[in-house]
Design a protein around this motif. Sequence first.
Motif, mmCIF file in Angstrom:
data_model
loop_
_atom_site.group_PDB
_atom_site.id
_atom_site.type_symbol
_atom_site.label_atom_id
_atom_site.label_comp_id
_atom_site.label_asym_id
_atom_site.label_seq_id
_atom_site.Cartn_x
_atom_site.Cartn_y
_atom_site.Cartn_z
ATOM 1 N N ALA A 82 -32.392 54.241 -41.172
ATOM 2 C CA ALA A 82 -32.779 55.672 -41.386
ATOM 3 C C ALA A 82 -33.327 56.261 -40.137
ATOM 4 C CB ALA A 82 -33.804 55.795 -42.383
ATOM 5 N N CYS A 83 -34.004 55.552 -39.229
ATOM 6 C CA CYS A 83 -34.569 55.836 -37.975
ATOM 7 C C CYS A 83 -33.363 56.399 -37.063
ATOM 8 C CB CYS A 83 -35.450 55.049 -37.233
ATOM 9 S SG CYS A 83 -34.779 53.426 -36.688
ATOM 10 N N THR A 84 -33.719 57.361 -36.316
ATOM 11 C CA THR A 84 -32.824 58.047 -35.285
ATOM 12 C C THR A 84 -33.049 57.708 -33.806
ATOM 13 O OG1 THR A 84 -34.090 59.913 -34.865
ATOM 14 C CG2 THR A 84 -32.150 59.855 -36.874
ATOM 15 N N ILE A 85 -31.961 57.749 -33.075
ATOM 16 C CA ILE A 85 -32.165 57.326 -31.611
ATOM 17 C C ILE A 85 -33.063 57.884 -30.900
ATOM 18 C CG2 ILE A 85 -30.205 58.437 -30.818
ATOM 19 C CD1 ILE A 85 -31.194 54.733 -29.767
ATOM 20 N N GLY A 86 -33.030 59.350 -31.205
ATOM 21 C CA GLY A 86 -34.097 60.076 -30.382
ATOM 22 C C GLY A 86 -35.412 59.592 -30.731
ATOM 23 N N GLY A 87 -35.794 59.303 -31.958
ATOM 24 C CA GLY A 87 -37.235 59.020 -32.274
ATOM 25 C C GLY A 87 -37.490 57.458 -31.556
ATOM 26 N N ASN A 88 -36.300 56.683 -31.617
ATOM 27 C CA ASN A 88 -36.622 55.449 -31.047
ATOM 28 C C ASN A 88 -36.715 55.609 -29.303
ATOM 29 O OD1 ASN A 88 -33.870 53.753 -32.754
ATOM 30 N ND2 ASN A 88 -35.799 54.459 -33.296
ATOM 31 N N VAL A 89 -36.140 56.381 -28.738
ATOM 32 C CA VAL A 89 -36.573 56.865 -27.405
ATOM 33 C C VAL A 89 -38.000 57.188 -27.284
ATOM 34 C CG1 VAL A 89 -36.168 58.354 -25.606
ATOM 35 C CG2 VAL A 89 -34.203 57.368 -26.788
ATOM 36 N N ALA A 90 -38.509 58.249 -28.021
ATOM 37 C CA ALA A 90 -39.781 59.081 -28.130
ATOM 38 C C ALA A 90 -40.824 57.905 -28.118
ATOM 39 C CB ALA A 90 -39.865 60.061 -28.897
ATOM 40 N N GLU A 91 -40.439 56.903 -29.004
ATOM 41 C CA GLU A 91 -41.480 55.746 -29.456
ATOM 42 C C GLU A 91 -41.287 54.560 -28.462
ATOM 43 O OE1 GLU A 91 -44.221 56.928 -30.808
ATOM 44 O OE2 GLU A 91 -43.528 58.544 -31.875
ATOM 45 N N ASN A 92 -40.379 54.505 -28.316
ATOM 46 C CA ASN A 92 -39.884 53.211 -27.399
ATOM 47 C C ASN A 92 -39.877 52.289 -28.375
ATOM 48 O OD1 ASN A 92 -39.154 51.275 -25.337
ATOM 49 N ND2 ASN A 92 -41.067 51.039 -24.670
ATOM 50 N N ALA A 93 -39.073 52.169 -29.232
ATOM 51 C CA ALA A 93 -38.990 51.315 -30.444
ATOM 52 C C ALA A 93 -38.376 49.876 -30.058
ATOM 53 C CB ALA A 93 -38.191 52.197 -31.597
ATOM 54 N N GLY A 94 -38.872 48.819 -31.018
ATOM 55 C CA GLY A 94 -38.357 47.626 -30.840
ATOM 56 C C GLY A 94 -37.351 47.050 -31.777
ATOM 57 N N GLY A 95 -38.011 45.983 -32.544
ATOM 58 C CA GLY A 95 -37.326 45.449 -33.617
ATOM 59 C C GLY A 95 -37.209 43.910 -33.392
ATOM 60 N N VAL A 96 -36.680 43.223 -34.450
ATOM 61 C CA VAL A 96 -36.914 41.880 -34.639
ATOM 62 C C VAL A 96 -36.153 41.078 -33.475
ATOM 63 C CG1 VAL A 96 -37.200 42.157 -37.126
ATOM 64 C CG2 VAL A 96 -34.621 41.514 -36.097
ATOM 65 N N HIS A 97 -35.388 41.965 -32.746
ATOM 66 C CA HIS A 97 -34.556 41.180 -31.622
ATOM 67 C C HIS A 97 -34.953 41.465 -30.201
ATOM 68 C CE1 HIS A 97 -31.752 40.275 -35.048
ATOM 69 N NE2 HIS A 97 -31.621 38.981 -34.692
ATOM 70 N N CYS A 98 -36.061 42.099 -30.241
ATOM 71 C CA CYS A 98 -36.595 42.740 -28.859
ATOM 72 C C CYS A 98 -37.205 41.671 -27.936
ATOM 73 C CB CYS A 98 -37.642 43.754 -28.975
ATOM 74 S SG CYS A 98 -39.167 43.365 -29.847
ATOM 75 N N LEU A 99 -37.640 40.280 -28.650
ATOM 76 C CA LEU A 99 -38.048 39.150 -27.687
ATOM 77 C C LEU A 99 -36.963 38.957 -26.679
ATOM 78 C CD1 LEU A 99 -40.004 36.994 -26.922
ATOM 79 C CD2 LEU A 99 -38.836 35.628 -29.002
ATOM 80 N N LYS A 100 -35.731 38.609 -27.139
ATOM 81 C CA LYS A 100 -34.641 38.410 -26.167
ATOM 82 C C LYS A 100 -34.008 39.505 -25.408
ATOM 83 C CE LYS A 100 -30.290 35.503 -25.858
ATOM 84 N NZ LYS A 100 -29.660 34.398 -26.595
ATOM 85 N N TYR A 101 -33.895 40.751 -26.135
ATOM 86 C CA TYR A 101 -33.141 41.880 -25.592
ATOM 87 C C TYR A 101 -33.800 43.007 -25.300
ATOM 88 C CZ TYR A 101 -29.188 39.018 -27.207
ATOM 89 O OH TYR A 101 -28.309 37.777 -27.721
ATOM 90 N N GLY A 102 -35.132 42.856 -25.368
ATOM 91 C CA GLY A 102 -35.920 44.176 -24.740
ATOM 92 C C GLY A 102 -36.044 45.322 -25.818
ATOM 93 N N LEU A 103 -36.857 46.248 -25.338
ATOM 94 C CA LEU A 103 -37.251 47.396 -26.340
ATOM 95 C C LEU A 103 -36.071 48.568 -25.830
ATOM 96 C CD1 LEU A 103 -41.092 47.428 -25.575
ATOM 97 C CD2 LEU A 103 -39.949 46.861 -27.751
ATOM 98 N N THR A 104 -36.291 49.577 -26.572
ATOM 99 C CA THR A 104 -35.433 50.779 -26.103
ATOM 100 C C THR A 104 -35.140 50.989 -24.636
ATOM 101 O OG1 THR A 104 -36.101 51.716 -28.238
ATOM 102 C CG2 THR A 104 -34.874 53.089 -26.785
ATOM 103 N N VAL A 105 -36.243 51.017 -23.944
ATOM 104 C CA VAL A 105 -36.403 51.340 -22.726
ATOM 105 C C VAL A 105 -35.408 50.412 -21.893
ATOM 106 C CG1 VAL A 105 -38.489 50.044 -21.970
ATOM 107 C CG2 VAL A 105 -37.805 51.984 -20.615
ATOM 108 N N ASN A 106 -35.192 49.202 -22.321
ATOM 109 C CA ASN A 106 -34.603 48.085 -21.588
ATOM 110 C C ASN A 106 -32.906 48.402 -21.876
ATOM 111 O OD1 ASN A 106 -37.186 46.311 -22.698
ATOM 112 N ND2 ASN A 106 -36.874 46.644 -20.400
ATOM 113 N N ASN A 107 -32.443 49.263 -22.866
ATOM 114 C CA ASN A 107 -31.221 49.432 -23.467
ATOM 115 C C ASN A 107 -30.752 50.710 -23.223
ATOM 116 O OD1 ASN A 107 -30.490 46.690 -24.912
ATOM 117 N ND2 ASN A 107 -32.730 47.133 -25.164
ATOM 118 N N LEU A 108 -31.308 51.514 -22.483
ATOM 119 C CA LEU A 108 -30.869 52.892 -22.271
ATOM 120 C C LEU A 108 -30.246 52.981 -20.702
ATOM 121 C CD1 LEU A 108 -33.871 55.113 -23.256
ATOM 122 C CD2 LEU A 108 -32.101 54.263 -24.682
#
Length: 501
Positions: A155-181
């Motif tokens: 449901a969440c949108t990429i704009g909101g992910n950027v605003a909050e620097n969202a992560g997720g269950v795979h952010c340990l290896k692949y990073g947060l939103t900031v690491n994938n922009l």
Amino acid sequence: MRAALCDNRPMPDTKHSSLREHLAQRFAQHLATAFILTSEEERRPYECDGLPAYRHLPLIVVLPADIEQVQAVMRICHEEQVPVVARGAGTGLSGGALPLEDGVLLSLARLNRILDIDPDNLSARVQPGVRNLAISEAARPFGLYYAPDPSSQIACTIGGNVAENAGGVHCLKYGLTVNNLLSLEVVTVEGERLRIGGSGLDSPGFDLLALMTGSEGMLGIVVEVVVKLLPIPSRAQVAMAAFDDVEQAGQAVADIIAEGILPAGLEMMDGPAIRAAEDFVHAGYPVDAAAILLCEVDGDNEEVSEEIARVRQRLLDSGASEVRTARDDAERARFWAGRKAAFPAVGRISPDYYCMDGTIPRKHLPRVLREIAAMSDQFGLRAANVFHAGDGNLHPLILYNGNAPGELERAEAFGGRILELCVEVGGTITGEHGVGLEKIDQMCAQFPPEELETFHAIKAAFDPLGLLNPGKAIPTLNRCAEFGAMHIRAGDLRFPHLERF
């Protein structure tokens, strides 16, 4: 203090009616009237985000269809000196999209197109209203995917992910939103368009891309995003380990990382969360366990076979009572489905819950879990723990009944104490949910006055009039003085720097 600022009582709707009518007339020169919402019934769905305890009815809601309409809205608001709160899907959990009764709620839901998938350059160009999961779905035919995967990714949108620097269950290896922009297009408070970042991994000048990511809509309005895509791993396998002791499970997390293994995901759930998720999803979790760990590794076939064997042995050596490896992709999906559905699952066992978000050094997991259990007794409220254990990002879910007098206030106090504990052990008050309005007091525990003044200076450089999402994320020094005085009166000055106020 926070509850006083988030008064949930309905406000009279006549106070700002003339301003609402005036703005509606101006907006109608650029937007169809169907997308300018003025009646109370039309505005009511926008009164809160995913933190429903706090609600404000916005003055007016606008839903632009393109960047030019966003620019027009911002120019009008700047001329009229009316504050603006940008909103994505409304799934945020810190009150960051809480509207203002005298402000415009700018919904970006209609900017929802995937503009380009570029498999040669491993990137996708999307509008801010595109759902997180939709990016991976569009990239899958090219053998690619977008790595950050919040639990709300459906449901969440990429704009909101950027605003909050969202992560997720795979952010340990692949990073947060900031690491994938790679880049952002942003509309300023004056209605100008800026391109931040570029097509390469680095660009000259100041790193405004990192500054804008996680800025919670306080510096500009994100209207286009270029994200990095990754090749889908040829194989992924997950091991589930059960523990008879929560602290032992916390120690196992540190043991796995110390072994030199970097899992794609390393998640933990305690007993209450396990039982709620299993009852809801039927993921195959051991309901009598005090805690479980989900550890996933991915890569080529040989690499995964070697690492999953090492993970299994490490978990057993760390005291796991059972280790089960997913037999196929269907079972792997079920294991993750239980974890990703943990929040709504807990919602089935309590009238309300308060989801916290803090991050700590992994080595302090056993201590922090022990102290959260003690706080649960102290405040008389149950807590279920679900978190990204690999990077120390905690998500305690405090269970309460909002209709019971005093329980919301106790839940707030319990949550605030958890965040302050995170700071005490060298962590931070957020890992991916942002500060918003919910954690603004705890910013006073996290940062000394000099650093808060720097934050305000950056805000002023982008938004001199303070029109973009005012009152969120960065506390005033006066507010921090009150926060410090509250702790002094309680005889519990845990943060010596507050004496300087």
